[in-house]
Structure formats: C-alpha cells, structure tokens
Design a protein around this motif. Sequence first.
Motif, PDB file in Angstrom:
ATOM      1  N   ARG A 144      -1.741  -7.526  13.510  1.00  0.00           N
ATOM      2  CA  ARG A 144      -1.899  -6.365  12.938  1.00  0.00           C
ATOM      3  C   ARG A 144      -1.586  -5.009  13.726  1.00  0.00           C
ATOM      4  O   ARG A 144      -1.941  -5.287  14.816  1.00  0.00           O
ATOM      5  CB  ARG A 144      -3.471  -6.459  12.386  1.00  0.00           C
ATOM      6  CG  ARG A 144      -3.590  -7.242  11.270  1.00  0.00           C
ATOM      7  CD  ARG A 144      -5.112  -7.016  10.659  1.00  0.00           C
ATOM      8  NE  ARG A 144      -5.990  -7.521  11.797  1.00  0.00           N
ATOM      9  CZ  ARG A 144      -7.527  -7.110  11.866  1.00  0.00           C
ATOM     10  NH1 ARG A 144      -7.836  -6.359  10.865  1.00  0.00           N
ATOM     11  NH2 ARG A 144      -8.291  -7.502  12.744  1.00  0.00           N
ATOM     12  N   THR A 147       1.187   1.736  12.192  1.00  0.00           N
ATOM     13  CA  THR A 147       2.279   2.346  12.092  1.00  0.00           C
ATOM     14  C   THR A 147       2.502   3.574  12.115  1.00  0.00           C
ATOM     15  O   THR A 147       1.227   4.326  11.871  1.00  0.00           O
ATOM     16  CB  THR A 147       3.067   1.575  10.705  1.00  0.00           C
ATOM     17  OG1 THR A 147       2.281   2.263   9.692  1.00  0.00           O
ATOM     18  CG2 THR A 147       3.087   0.195  10.479  1.00  0.00           C
ATOM     19  N   LYS A 151       6.822   6.767   6.393  1.00  0.00           N
ATOM     20  CA  LYS A 151       6.682   5.509   5.560  1.00  0.00           C
ATOM     21  C   LYS A 151       8.130   5.234   5.188  1.00  0.00           C
ATOM     22  O   LYS A 151       8.430   3.833   4.961  1.00  0.00           O
ATOM     23  CB  LYS A 151       5.722   5.715   4.503  1.00  0.00           C
ATOM     24  CG  LYS A 151       6.297   6.818   3.277  1.00  0.00           C
ATOM     25  CD  LYS A 151       5.577   6.766   2.038  1.00  0.00           C
ATOM     26  CE  LYS A 151       5.769   7.731   0.946  1.00  0.00           C
ATOM     27  NZ  LYS A 151       6.033   9.122   1.367  1.00  0.00           N
ATOM     28  N   VAL A 154       9.577   3.284   8.294  1.00  0.00           N
ATOM     29  CA  VAL A 154       8.901   1.968   8.305  1.00  0.00           C
ATOM     30  C   VAL A 154       9.364   1.242   7.217  1.00  0.00           C
ATOM     31  O   VAL A 154       9.824   0.028   7.724  1.00  0.00           O
ATOM     32  CB  VAL A 154       7.468   2.028   8.359  1.00  0.00           C
ATOM     33  CG1 VAL A 154       6.837   0.661   8.303  1.00  0.00           C
ATOM     34  CG2 VAL A 154       6.825   2.806   9.305  1.00  0.00           C
ATOM     35  N   LEU A 158      11.587  -2.506   7.730  1.00  0.00           N
ATOM     36  CA  LEU A 158      11.095  -3.691   7.136  1.00  0.00           C
ATOM     37  C   LEU A 158      11.994  -4.307   6.230  1.00  0.00           C
ATOM     38  O   LEU A 158      12.126  -5.497   5.918  1.00  0.00           O
ATOM     39  CB  LEU A 158       9.667  -3.527   6.283  1.00  0.00           C
ATOM     40  CG  LEU A 158       8.473  -3.135   7.407  1.00  0.00           C
ATOM     41  CD1 LEU A 158       7.233  -2.744   6.323  1.00  0.00           C
ATOM     42  CD2 LEU A 158       8.320  -4.249   8.205  1.00  0.00           C
ATOM     43  N   ARG A 185       2.227   0.844  -0.985  1.00  0.00           N
ATOM     44  CA  ARG A 185       1.874  -0.469  -0.464  1.00  0.00           C
ATOM     45  C   ARG A 185       3.009  -1.346  -0.722  1.00  0.00           C
ATOM     46  O   ARG A 185       3.243  -1.546  -1.936  1.00  0.00           O
ATOM     47  CB  ARG A 185       0.557  -0.864  -1.026  1.00  0.00           C
ATOM     48  CG  ARG A 185      -0.061  -2.255  -0.512  1.00  0.00           C
ATOM     49  CD  ARG A 185      -1.420  -2.875  -1.126  1.00  0.00           C
ATOM     50  NE  ARG A 185      -2.026  -3.823  -0.346  1.00  0.00           N
ATOM     51  CZ  ARG A 185      -1.489  -4.940  -0.519  1.00  0.00           C
ATOM     52  NH1 ARG A 185      -0.603  -5.484  -1.475  1.00  0.00           N
ATOM     53  NH2 ARG A 185      -2.269  -6.051   0.097  1.00  0.00           N
ATOM     54  N   TYR A 197       2.281  -3.984   3.998  1.00  0.00           N
ATOM     55  CA  TYR A 197       2.284  -2.687   4.640  1.00  0.00           C
ATOM     56  C   TYR A 197       1.744  -1.648   3.744  1.00  0.00           C
ATOM     57  O   TYR A 197       1.879  -1.547   2.572  1.00  0.00           O
ATOM     58  CB  TYR A 197       3.824  -2.473   4.802  1.00  0.00           C
ATOM     59  CG  TYR A 197       4.070  -1.036   5.363  1.00  0.00           C
ATOM     60  CD1 TYR A 197       3.510  -0.270   6.376  1.00  0.00           C
ATOM     61  CD2 TYR A 197       4.931  -0.222   4.461  1.00  0.00           C
ATOM     62  CE1 TYR A 197       3.650   0.909   6.563  1.00  0.00           C
ATOM     63  CE2 TYR A 197       5.320   1.029   4.773  1.00  0.00           C
ATOM     64  CZ  TYR A 197       4.514   1.962   5.946  1.00  0.00           C
ATOM     65  OH  TYR A 197       4.747   3.175   6.183  1.00  0.00           O
ATOM     66  N   SER A 199       1.300   2.391   3.906  1.00  0.00           N
ATOM     67  CA  SER A 199       1.674   3.601   4.572  1.00  0.00           C
ATOM     68  C   SER A 199       0.475   4.596   5.208  1.00  0.00           C
ATOM     69  O   SER A 199       0.826   5.397   5.946  1.00  0.00           O
ATOM     70  CB  SER A 199       2.628   4.402   3.666  1.00  0.00           C
ATOM     71  OG  SER A 199       1.997   4.866   2.563  1.00  0.00           O
ATOM     72  N   SER A 208      -0.718   0.835   8.279  1.00  0.00           N
ATOM     73  CA  SER A 208      -1.162  -0.270   8.721  1.00  0.00           C
ATOM     74  C   SER A 208      -0.022  -1.388   8.376  1.00  0.00           C
ATOM     75  O   SER A 208       0.642  -1.399   7.310  1.00  0.00           O
ATOM     76  CB  SER A 208      -2.393  -1.043   8.520  1.00  0.00           C
ATOM     77  OG  SER A 208      -2.675  -0.925   7.112  1.00  0.00           O
ATOM     78  N   LEU A 209       0.294  -2.424   9.195  1.00  0.00           N
ATOM     79  CA  LEU A 209       1.044  -3.513   9.001  1.00  0.00           C
ATOM     80  C   LEU A 209       0.591  -4.784   9.523  1.00  0.00           C
ATOM     81  O   LEU A 209       0.216  -4.772  10.676  1.00  0.00           O
ATOM     82  CB  LEU A 209       2.464  -3.274   9.688  1.00  0.00           C
ATOM     83  CG  LEU A 209       3.546  -4.141   9.668  1.00  0.00           C
ATOM     84  CD1 LEU A 209       4.141  -4.243   8.101  1.00  0.00           C
ATOM     85  CD2 LEU A 209       4.867  -3.845  10.568  1.00  0.00           C
TER      86      LEU A 209
END
Length: 234
Positions: A144, A147, A151, A154, A158, A185, A197, A199, A208-209
């Motif tokens: 975990r 990020t 967004k 990211v 991904l 999300r 993920y 944002s 968070s990722l």
Amino acid sequence: MIIKILLLLFFTGCSNIGGDRLPPAKQFDTKAIEQELVLRKKDLDKARSTEVFDPNAVKPSGINTVFGLALGKVFNLPECYKSRYKPGYYEDFSKFVCFEKTLANRDASKMVLIQLPYEDFPLIVYWGSKLYATIIDDNLELIRLKTTSGKDIVLTKLKEKYGDPLKLESFDVKTKIGASFDAIRAEWRVFNIKVVYNSIDQNLDFGSLTIGTEKGFEDLDKSIQFDMQKGRQL
C-alpha cells in the motif's frame, strides 16, 4: 485359384496408391480461422469481466512486481540503517531500497515499511512517503502506498501496466467549506493480482494505491475488521 484371387486383390489395392481415387488434400479456411480467433478473444474478455482467472497461467513480465518488488515471492530486502543520533529510529534517507520493522504484527502476517531512495523516487508516489508492505509466511503479499494528487498521471501509468480498469467510478468530494473536487476509484484484476486506486484518500493532498495477491487482500480485510472491532470496544 486362391492364389490368383489374392494376387488380384493385392494389385487392385496397390492401384489406389497415387491414384485419382484418393481424397484431395485438406485446404485451410483462413476466414474460419479468423472467426475462431475473434471468438476466443471474446471469451477471454468475458473471463476478465467476470473476474475468472487462472492463477497458474503465465503472467506477462513484471505484472506481479511493484517497483521491482515481486508479490507472492520471498521478501528479502535488507533492513534500513539505524539512526546514529536517535536510538530506536531509522535513518531518514536511504541510498538503496530497504525495510523498517514495525510493531504491526498479527498472527502469521506482519507489516513493514519500505523506504525508497530519493534519487530515484517514483513519479506516482507521494514525495517522501514510505510503502506499507504485508509479509505472510516470509512472502511479500501486498503493498500500500500514497500517490500524488495528480490522478490523470497515476491513472495513465496504471493503464500502461495493467490495461483498462475492470471498474472505474467517478464521484465528487466536498470539503468542510463546500469546495468540490472530482475523484475516481479504479480497480484492476490481472491474473491473481488485484489493484485498487483511490485518487483521494485521507485528504486532498494524496491518494492511495493498493496492489496485492488474493492472500494479501484477505489479510487486509481481516485487519480492517479487527480495527473496527477494536474501535467499537473503545
């Protein structure tokens, strides 16, 4: 008489060798083959949409790694250097990837912090933050991390690695003063690797990722339930 009959049958059978009565060679129907390939691709897409995957299938190179750390494999990073000036603490900066011990151990799993060198810090990771890693039976099962707030950057990174997300949701987040921000999300499921993920996480500064195996996410769910029960007892 019998010998003549046998000879007649023999030469009659031999006359078929190389003769015109043999069936013609089978021709490949390229159009049928193309249609079969299209159907197989549809079946694969359907399997992905219903999250039916074979964990034993061959994974694309690097699909089960996070910044070079292999999920589902033995965790063998070196421990970070201890601080010379703060007893019980680690050095604030490291020139190599290393881990820090924590007290968050539960049953067969334990959590460690992974420190990344600042000289080669990943673009999508919130600057200066550390990775949370779950170790189960000596194997790295889940990571975990925080990020950056960008967004689009990211999500693009991904998608480059995992393809289009299985689920993608957009929603608004409002602050206490009424300001509204767009958030997303996204979720991927590639073989036995799951990626989630968000944002926006605890505040607007970072998201968070979470990337892990089935075993890692099962342990994460257990820890969340444990924390909720502990909170109710308080």
